[in-house]
Design an enzyme around this catalytic site. Sequence first.
Site, short mmCIF file in Angstrom:
data_model
loop_
_atom_site.label_atom_id
_atom_site.label_comp_id
_atom_site.label_asym_id
_atom_site.label_seq_id
_atom_site.Cartn_x
_atom_site.Cartn_y
_atom_site.Cartn_z
CG HIS A 117 -37.96 69.54 2.78
ND1 HIS A 117 -38.07 68.20 3.04
CD2 HIS A 117 -37.97 70.14 4.00
CE1 HIS A 117 -38.13 67.99 4.34
NE2 HIS A 117 -38.09 69.16 4.95
CG ASP A 158 -39.66 67.00 8.33
OD1 ASP A 158 -39.49 67.88 7.46
OD2 ASP A 158 -38.77 66.68 9.14
CD GLU A 163 -34.85 70.16 5.23
OE1 GLU A 163 -34.76 70.92 6.21
OE2 GLU A 163 -35.09 68.94 5.33
CD GLU A 164 -35.65 65.61 6.33
OE1 GLU A 164 -34.74 65.68 7.18
OE2 GLU A 164 -36.84 65.88 6.58
CG ASP A 216 -39.18 72.18 7.27
OD1 ASP A 216 -39.82 71.14 7.57
OD2 ASP A 216 -38.02 72.13 6.81
CG HIS A 226 -37.30 63.01 11.33
ND1 HIS A 226 -35.95 63.08 11.09
CD2 HIS A 226 -37.87 63.98 10.55
CE1 HIS A 226 -35.71 64.03 10.21
NE2 HIS A 226 -36.87 64.60 9.88
#
Length: 354
Positions: free
Chosen positions: A65, A177, A210-211, A233, A320
């Site tokens: 992603h 990410d 995706e998130e 991922d 994150h």
Amino acid sequence: MEASAKKFFQQVLETPSPSGYEEPVQRIVREYAGKFADEVRTDLHGNVIVGVNPGAPLRIMFAGHSDQIGLLVTHINDNGFIYTATIGGWDPQQLIGQRMTIWTADGPIPAVISRKPIHLLDEEERKQVVKLKDMWLDIGAKNREEAASLVRIGDPVTLELGYQEMRNGLCNSPGMDDKTGMWVCIEAARRAKAKKKLNVSVYAVATVQEEIGLRGAHTSAFGIDPQVGIAVDVTFSTDCPTIDKNQEGDLKLGGGPVLHRGPNMNPIVVERLRKAAEKADIPCQWNAQGRATGTDANAIQIARAGVAAGLVSIPNRYMHSAVEMVSLHDLDRAADLLAEFACSLEKDADFTPM
């Protein structure tokens, strides 16, 4: 890692792509893939689909992603301070005192995000976990009118973007990410084509959103209709303090890509990934997931009548956050692994569990 591939990696990390606002990074993907792919297209959802050897009956999909977590401008108060909502999953503690960027139609606006200074917090406030509603963006505007002349409701916001290399082949940046996984998928397609041994169609997809619910993987997998789909991922590295290896597994930066086993993964895909790694002498790490994963593999597996799914991960420290850290060696090996996997497949390979 080849210089052009590394430049591509740095470019995507330094380009904003909050979920729903991926266009800038997808332009870079199209430009890079256009130099080698047989076809490059963008669907109505915004997924960029890179095709190599299209037309072969057996279709495999690599999905990483392109979107990252971010914020969204929701309000500008009378004094010109800006309030936001989250895009994706944030720990608000990570935002205190950060330099930020608001991405407007006229260009980026630098901002800072903060809260009341600790000196002014009362005893109860000091005990509480900060909430996003207690923080604001400051662009240095004199009042609402000035701020609103620059920033619109709905403008996306990211941490200040930037790539930094460290010792032992490590690097950090916001957005690892999953721009790491997206890079692996696109680069794997390029390397697979260079081998000139493909019996199958390879579709490397820079998925969107995706998130906020694996949305781009749902739509792109439906459109491609692959028999095999592998998501790439990040996953939690456990080689740092406070993370329990008994619960999360023993995963480290530089130890190689992570292969996953469990109900979200087709056992034949897993075994063929293992054999491809062995053949190419690529070190791998292993992880087990007892449920549907929170990755694009989840959406791919249940697309249409079902897809033989796999999951390859890049170990990531401090997920994150503003300082997500990965190993360049892990990325390089993951791209080689997927290229080897694709080139190892026979045109009539069967992934039906028996």
